[in-house]
Design a protein around this motif. Sequence first.
Motif, short mmCIF file in Angstrom:
data_model
loop_
_atom_site.label_atom_id
_atom_site.label_comp_id
_atom_site.label_asym_id
_atom_site.label_seq_id
_atom_site.Cartn_x
_atom_site.Cartn_y
_atom_site.Cartn_z
N ASP A 268 0.88 -1.18 0.00
CA ASP A 268 0.00 0.00 0.00
C ASP A 268 0.91 1.21 0.00
OD1 ASP A 268 -2.90 1.08 1.98
OD2 ASP A 268 -2.21 1.57 -0.03
N SER A 269 0.42 2.35 -0.50
CA SER A 269 1.24 3.55 -0.52
C SER A 269 0.38 4.76 -0.83
CB SER A 269 2.35 3.44 -1.58
OG SER A 269 1.77 3.38 -2.88
N PHE A 270 0.95 5.94 -0.57
CA PHE A 270 0.33 7.18 -1.03
C PHE A 270 1.45 8.15 -1.42
CE2 PHE A 270 1.27 10.37 2.13
CZ PHE A 270 1.52 9.64 3.30
N VAL A 271 1.12 9.08 -2.32
CA VAL A 271 2.08 10.09 -2.77
C VAL A 271 1.40 11.45 -2.69
CG1 VAL A 271 3.51 10.93 -4.64
CG2 VAL A 271 3.23 8.47 -4.32
N PHE A 272 1.94 12.34 -1.86
CA PHE A 272 1.49 13.74 -1.79
C PHE A 272 2.54 14.58 -2.53
CE2 PHE A 272 1.04 17.63 1.19
CZ PHE A 272 0.39 18.32 0.19
N PHE A 273 2.23 14.98 -3.76
CA PHE A 273 3.19 15.66 -4.63
C PHE A 273 2.58 16.99 -5.06
CE2 PHE A 273 5.65 15.44 -8.88
CZ PHE A 273 6.67 16.20 -8.34
N LYS A 274 3.21 18.11 -4.66
CA LYS A 274 2.69 19.43 -4.96
C LYS A 274 3.84 20.33 -5.43
CE LYS A 274 -0.14 23.15 -2.98
NZ LYS A 274 -0.74 23.70 -1.76
N PRO A 275 4.14 20.34 -6.77
CA PRO A 275 5.23 21.18 -7.28
C PRO A 275 4.93 22.66 -7.08
CG PRO A 275 4.57 19.50 -8.88
CD PRO A 275 3.52 19.53 -7.82
#
Length: 735
Positions: free
Chosen positions: A490-497
Amino acid sequence: MLKLYCIALFCLISLSAIGQSPRKNDSLKAALQEDLPDTTKIHIFNQLSKGYARSQPDAAIIYANKAIDLAKRVNYVVGVAQALSNKGAVSATKGDYPSALNWHTKALEQYKAIQDVRGIASATNNIGVTYSIMGDRDQALSHFQEAERSYARIANLQGQAQAINNIGIVFKLQNQFKQSLTYFEKSLKINQQLNNKYEIARCYNNIGLIYKNLKQPKTALEYYQKSLKLSTALGDKRGIAYRYYNIAGIYEQTKEYTQALKYYQKSLTIGKTLQDKRTISNCLLSLGKVYQQTKEAQKALPFAQQAYEMALKTKDKKTQKNAVGLLATIYADLGDYKKAYDYEVTFKDKSDSLINAANIRKAAQREAQAKFAKQQEAQVKKIQQQRRFQLIYIIIIGLMLVLLILVLRNLSNKRTANKALQEKSDMIHSQNVEIVKQRDQILEKNELLKATSDELRLQKGLLIESIQYAQEIQQSVLPSAERMKHAFKDSFVFFKPLDLVSGDFYWVKEVDDTVFFAIADCTGHGIPGAFMSMLAISYLNEIVIPGISNDTGAILDTLREKIKYTLHQVNSEVEHKDGLDIAFCAFHKPTRQLNFSGGYSPLYIVKTHPEEVEAVGALPDKSKSYRVKTANEITLLEIKGDRQPVGIFIREKPFTTHQVTLNEGDLLYAFTDGYVDQLGGDKGRKFMAKHLKELILSHWQMPFVTQQETFEQTLINWQKQTPQVDDILLIGIKL
C-alpha cells in the motif's frame, strides 16, 4: 520486555480468526450469486467482513452492515451478534478502541438475549482485550475472569486456556507475580492437554520469567530448559537464541560463569546466523562482562571492543554507554589507567549526552527561533520602506498630473484670448502642425509597441506550451499508480510542485526480488530543477539493473560520480553545487531486509509490531525513537541521511548503508524539505520535522488514503495565506 510480549499475545488471542485468503473471499462472493437461504447469506456476509477486516476495513464494515440488515429482517440474532463483533474488530484494527468497546458490548447484549454461552464468552473476552489495550486493567481482569467461567461452563478448553493466560498477563502487569504464576500454570496444563506445543513453549518461558522475578533462579532455569527443548523440536531458531540468552543470564546470576559463557556463545552463534545485530551486540557485551567478573580481563577486552564497535554502527547509544563503561573497568584491571580514564570520560560523556540530548535540541530550537524572528523584523522594515517610497512616487505623480492640468487650462485660455492676433494665430497653427506630427509619431510607436506586445504574447504562449509539454514528459517518467501498487502493499504520494515542473521526484524500480525506490530534491525548482530530476532518473535507471548489489550507499556513490562527470564538477570550492538530496532504499522481499542510504534526507519507520517477551532488543540500527504508549508501544524510528548531497561537496565521503529488518505492517515515510520548511502558523514559522513526526504518530494506523488527506489538510491549515516556498513531496509506504 514482558510487557511488550503480553500485549502482542492479547492481539493474537482475541483476533486470531480475523483475515483469510483473497481466494476464499472471491469464492464467498461468487457464492452470493446463487439462490441460497437467508441464514447462509448472513453467514457469508460475516465471513467476508471478517476476511476484509485487516486488508479492506471499509469493505468489512459494508459486509457487516449487510449481515445486520438481513439478519434483522429474518430475526436471526446470532447473525446480528457476529456482525457487531466484526465491526468491533475493524474498529480495533483502526485503533478506535472506544468504538470497538461499544460494538463488542452490543454483541454481548445480543448473545445474552438468546443465552448463547459460547458467544457470551467470546464477546466478554474481546471486551477484556479492549479494556487492557486502553489501560483499564481492573475492567480487563474482570471480563477475562467472566470469559473463563463461560468457557468452562461449555467445556471449551482452547477458549478457557486463552482467557486464563490473559488473566495471568494482567496480574504480571500489576507485579502480582504469584497470582500470575498460578494462571500461567493453569494455561500450561490445558495446552498440554490439547498438545499445543508452540503455546506450551511460550508458557514454559513465561513461567521461567515469573520465577526469575521471584528470585528463584534454579526453578526458572528448569522452565527455560523445557522451553528450549520444545523450541528446538519446533525448529524455532529465534526462540532458541532467546532461550539460550535467558539460560545464560541465570547462570551469570548464580555465578556459574563457565555455563554462562557457553550459553552466551550459543546465543551469539544463532544471532549471527539470523543477522540479529541487537542480539549479537548484547551477547558480546554479556561475554565481556562474564570474563571481567572472572578476572580474565584479556579475554574480556575483545568482546567489549566488538560490542562497542557494533553499537557505534547501529547507533545504539545505550549499548555504547554500557560497553565503554565495561572497557574502562577492563583497562583498570589491566593496569592501563590512561585508557581506563579515557573510557571513563567517554562513559560519562555518553551518559551526559543521553540526559542532555533533549536540552541541546531545545537550545538549538530557541536559537533558530530567535534568528528567524530577526529575519522577520528585517523583512517587515524592508516592506515598510518600500511602502514609503511607493507613497512618495504616488504623491509626485499626482502633483505632476495636477500641474499638467493647470498648464493645459492656461494654454487654452491664452489661445482663446489671443484669437484676434495674427502672430498668435500663426504661432498656434505652427504648434498644431507640430502636435499632429508628434501624434503621428506616437501612433507609429503605439503600433510598434502593439506588434512587439503581440510577439511577446505569442512567445509567452509558446513558452508555456513548452513547459506544459515538459510537465507531461516529467509526469510520464514518474512511477505510475499501477507500478506503485505492484511494488508496494500500500502507498500514497502527496506531490505538490511549486511550478508546472518540479525539482522533486520519486522513483521505483523492481529488479529480481528487490524493490529499489527513491525520493529526491534536486537543486532549484521549476525548469532547472526539472532538468536535474530527469538527469538523476536517467542515471538511476542506468545504474539499477539485474545483478546490481543491494548496497544503497555504493549505488549513491556511483550516481554522484556520474552527476559530477556530466556537470563537469571538479573543484568543490568554485564549482556550482548542483546535485540532489535523496532518500534511497532497497527492499529485499524474501528476507524483508531494507537497505537505506541518504544524502541529507532521512527515512522514518513506524514499527507497529513490538518484539516478543523474550527478545533481547526491539529495534536494529536505531538513531532516534519516539514512543507513544496506550498499552502498546508504537515506535517511530528515524534513520538520518549522511550530511552531504549527491553531487560535488567539500567533504565528500562514501555514503553509509543502513540495514533494517522490517516486520509485516511496518510503515515507511520519506519526504523532501518542502513540507517541513513551509512557512505558516500564527507566527509565520517553518512547519518543522518535529510536527511531522507527531502527525505521523497520531495517524499512522489510519488508511493511507485518509493519511494523505490529513497531511494535505494539515499543510493547508498551517500555510493559511502564506505562499508555497518550495516543491513538496511526501510518500508513505507499507511493504
